[in-house]
Design an enzyme around this catalytic site. Structure first.
Site, PDB file in Angstrom:
ATOM      1  CB  SER A  11      -0.930  -0.029   1.223  1.00 39.25           C
ATOM      2  OG  SER A  11      -1.788   1.090   1.239  1.00 39.25           O
TER       3      SER A  11
ATOM      4  CE1 TYR B 172      -1.196   4.949  -5.713  1.00 39.86           C
ATOM      5  CE2 TYR B 172      -0.833   6.300  -3.765  1.00 39.86           C
ATOM      6  CZ  TYR B 172      -0.475   5.230  -4.569  1.00 39.86           C
ATOM      7  OH  TYR B 172       0.590   4.444  -4.211  1.00 39.86           O
TER       8      TYR B 172
ATOM      9  CE  LYS C 253      -1.623   1.788  -3.519  1.00 37.90           C
ATOM     10  NZ  LYS C 253      -1.107   0.411  -3.724  1.00 37.90           N
TER      11      LYS C 253
END
Length: 279
Positions: free
Chosen positions: A134, A148, A152
């Site tokens: 991650s 993004y 994550k």
């Protein structure tokens, strides 16, 4: 003892470094990537200890087939590393629908596909490790990286849940959270046409910092790859492993602020509880 690894996204960055280090010490690696020829040099040097396959993690059917083939070819796989990823630098308004789908399909759904494909094999073995790569951005946020972060934060929530589901089968999962590292990630970020309205906002400032090379990159990719290998060798199974001073400090600050805000709402949270029945 020789360990067998399955790693996605091995053409560059952490995936390539892990593959190099593991082969150099005598381990076996099933390396997957979009262009298998990118590892021809390693195959020439290490022979059948390197197994490669073309893989697009956004294709669930392809993932299942490749994972099945890897287990069949290698017999057992001790560690599955979900490393393939896609970075998008754009404000919420700037990103296209296609870019949003790609970041979610790669970082969230792609990682889920790999884990789901590997679990029946790991469960049958009665042992195994999953390392989910991650980022610090799985628990904290930076402007212009919202999509993004969505991917994550999503994969971290998924992994935190399934870590408890799969523990009874002898399988442990650790979320790896590297900080900013010179792996080429910054230069490979996808972008969208900038909107003038965001130029002098936090989103615009982050974009400019990346463009100017001013975004801090304090970590060693070599040391992060080594720390991941050392974790597996140690048999320690933490749920999360922060790697980088920026990860530690930024996540610590985010968690502290979140807890402080949470505590402010204690009374109102309890105020909406249903009244207990009389008697």
């Amino acid at each position: 003892m020789t360990t067998t690894w399955f790693i996605t996204g091995t053409s560059s960055g952490f995936g390539r470094l892990l593959t190099e280090h593991l082969l150099a010490r005598g381990d076996r690696v099933a390396a997957t990537l979009r262009r298998p020829e990118a590892l021809d040099d390693l195959r020439a040097e290490h022979g059948d200890r390197l197994w490669t396959a073309r893989l697009d993690v956004t294709d669930a059917e392809c993932v299942r087939r490749v994972v099945d083939e890897a287990f069949e070819a290698l017999g057992t796989i001790d560690v599955v590393v979900n490393n393939a990823g896609y970075g998008l630098l754009a404000s919420v308004e700037e990103a296209s629908d296609e870019q949003i789908r790609r970041v979610v399909d790669t970082n969230l759904l792609g990682s889920i596909h790999v884990i789901r494909a590997a679990l029946p094999h790991l469960r049958a073995q009665g042992r195994g490790r999953i390392l989910q790569v991650s980022t610090a951005g799985g628990q904290t946020t930076y402007p212009s990286l919202g999509y993004y972060h969505a991917s994550k934060w999503g994969i971290e929530g998924f992994c935190e849940t399934i870590a408890r589901e799969i523990a009874p089968f002898g399988t442990a999962l650790t979320i790896i959270e590297p900080g900013a590292t010179p792996t080429g990630f910054g230069s490979s970020l996808d972008t969208a046409p900038p909107m003038p309205a965001y130029a002098n906002t936090p989103a615009g400032h982050t974009r400019q910092a990346f463009a100017d090379g001013a975004f801090p990159v304090p970590n060693s990719a070599e040391k992060i790859a080594t720390a991941m290998i050392d974790l597996v060798d140690s048999d320690a199974t933490p749920l999360r492993l922060p790697l980088g001073p920026d990860t530690y400090e930024d996540v610590h600050a985010a968690l502290t602020a979140r807890l402080a805000e949470h505590e402010v709402h204690r009374d109102v949270a309890h105020s909406v509880a249903a009244a207990k029945p009389a008697g």
